[in-house]
Design an enzyme around this catalytic site. Structure first.
Site, short mmCIF file in Angstrom:
data_model
loop_
_atom_site.label_atom_id
_atom_site.label_comp_id
_atom_site.label_asym_id
_atom_site.label_seq_id
_atom_site.Cartn_x
_atom_site.Cartn_y
_atom_site.Cartn_z
N LYS A 1 0.84 -1.20 0.00
CA LYS A 1 0.00 0.00 0.00
C LYS A 1 0.87 1.25 0.00
CE LYS A 1 -3.94 -2.21 2.23
NZ LYS A 1 -4.63 -2.56 3.48
N GLN B 1 -5.19 -1.32 9.52
CA GLN B 1 -5.11 -2.66 8.94
C GLN B 1 -5.73 -3.70 9.88
OE1 GLN B 1 -4.01 -3.30 5.86
NE2 GLN B 1 -4.26 -5.50 6.04
N ASP C 1 -11.53 2.82 3.81
CA ASP C 1 -11.98 1.43 3.70
C ASP C 1 -13.49 1.33 3.44
OD1 ASP C 1 -10.04 -0.62 3.92
OD2 ASP C 1 -9.73 -0.13 6.04
N1 GUN Z 1 -7.19 -6.68 5.99
C1 GUN Z 1 -7.46 -7.43 4.89
N2 GUN Z 1 -8.11 -6.69 3.97
C2 GUN Z 1 -8.28 -5.46 4.50
C3 GUN Z 1 -8.88 -4.26 4.01
O1 GUN Z 1 -9.43 -4.18 2.91
N3 GUN Z 1 -8.82 -3.20 4.85
C4 GUN Z 1 -8.24 -3.25 6.09
N4 GUN Z 1 -8.24 -2.16 6.85
N5 GUN Z 1 -7.69 -4.35 6.57
C5 GUN Z 1 -7.69 -5.44 5.77
#
Ligand code: GUN
Length: 280
Positions: free
Chosen positions: A52, A96, A119
């Site tokens: 990311k 996350q 998100d």
């Molecule tokens: N963990 C796995 N996929 C995601 C996601 O799309 N967003 C977040 N914040 N954590 C994750």
């Protein structure tokens, strides 16, 4: 059969976003900023967060990762989110998941300002999406949606079958397909005759976390099949779709890896830019 190349689609989207960021920079004399909070040492999370950060920098966003040990107190994380909510240089905040058990996930999600919730997990954004109002849209279903639209721009009246009902994937995916006038069936691990339900789908999105669940004889000829699964097995990482079998009947199919994954990250960048634009 069209092998849907998520890596290529993501690279194209990043190129568009790069141009957009440079235009925003000229217009506002600042760039959108993404802050990611990572708690603990979960190995897949570390990889996701690194990707990311790399992608965010590539398109010209301001990017920051804040790391805490898995012993961090919930209050410390919540206070940090409050600070980021007030920080004008931060357009988007992502915590996350998964989080350690002593931290209340829902409390964390609800502390993030809905306008910075890249998100799309905040109840306000979930509600806005289901009501058809403007909202942040969860990155993985958004990526799936964009790939489906590339193959089939007019989804009106199509039968879509979503396998899995999670808040992260299945439910928001359903909302996006409904908005496109699909007739959507939500199925899950307890659905009776899952095979029969899948066979009705012009579009199948599998996001249930069961390795190679969707078999070749579950898929109607020329269906579009999107595989959200990432399952660790003895033979390596596999999706929720039996790739070889399904590739013989589907019109289009995403591989795992190299399908949905890269698009998820590109959509996070897109969401960060959307949050920036809405706040300016
Ligand atoms: N963990 C796995 N996929 C995601 C996601 O799309 N967003 C977040 N914040 N954590 C994750």
């Amino acid at each position: 059969m069209i092998l849907i190349d998520g890596k290529k689609a993501a690279a194209e989207l990043r190129e568009e976003l790069k141009v957009e960021v440079s235009e925003l920079k000229s217009k506002y004399n600042k760039v959108p900023g993404l802050t990611v909070i990572l708690v603990g040492e979960d190995a897949p999370s570390q990889i996701y967060v690194r990707n990311k950060e790399k992608s965010a920098k590539e398109v010209g966003l301001k990017s920051e990762v804040i790391k805490y040990p898995d012993t961090v107190e919930e209050k410390t994380v919540l206070n940090k989110i409050e600070d980021l909510n007030k920080d004008e240089s931060v357009s988007g905040i992502l915590v996350q998941l998964p989080l350690p058990r002593h931290i209340n996930k829902q409390k964390v999600i609800e502390t993030i300002l809905p306008s910075k919730d890249v998100d799309g997990f905040h109840p306000m954004n979930v509600g806005n999406l289901s009501s058809g109002y403007e909202s942040s849209i969860p990155c993985t279903p958004l990526g799936c949606y964009l790939m489906i639209k590339k193959i089939e721009p007019n989804l009106s009246g199509k039968k879509a079958v979503v396998v899995g009902r999670s808040n992260l994937n299945g439910k928001p995916m359903t909302q996006l397909l409904l908005k496109e006038n699909c007739t959507v069936t939500i199925t899950h691990s307890k659905t009776k005759d899952l095979k029969g339900e899948c066979l009705k789908g012009d579009i199948i999105v599998a996001a249930v976390g069961i390795p190679e669940l969707v078999k070749g004889d579950w898929v109607k000829k020329d269906a579009i099949v999107i595989d959200v699964g990432i399952n660790k097995t003895e033979k390596g990482i596999v999706g929720d779709v039996a790739f070889q079998e399904v590739s013989k009947v589907a019109k289009a199919l995403t591989p795992v890896p190299g399908g949905v994954g890269p698009m998820t990250i590109a959509c996070l960048l897109k969401n960060t830019i959307e949050c920036f634009k809405r706040s300016n």
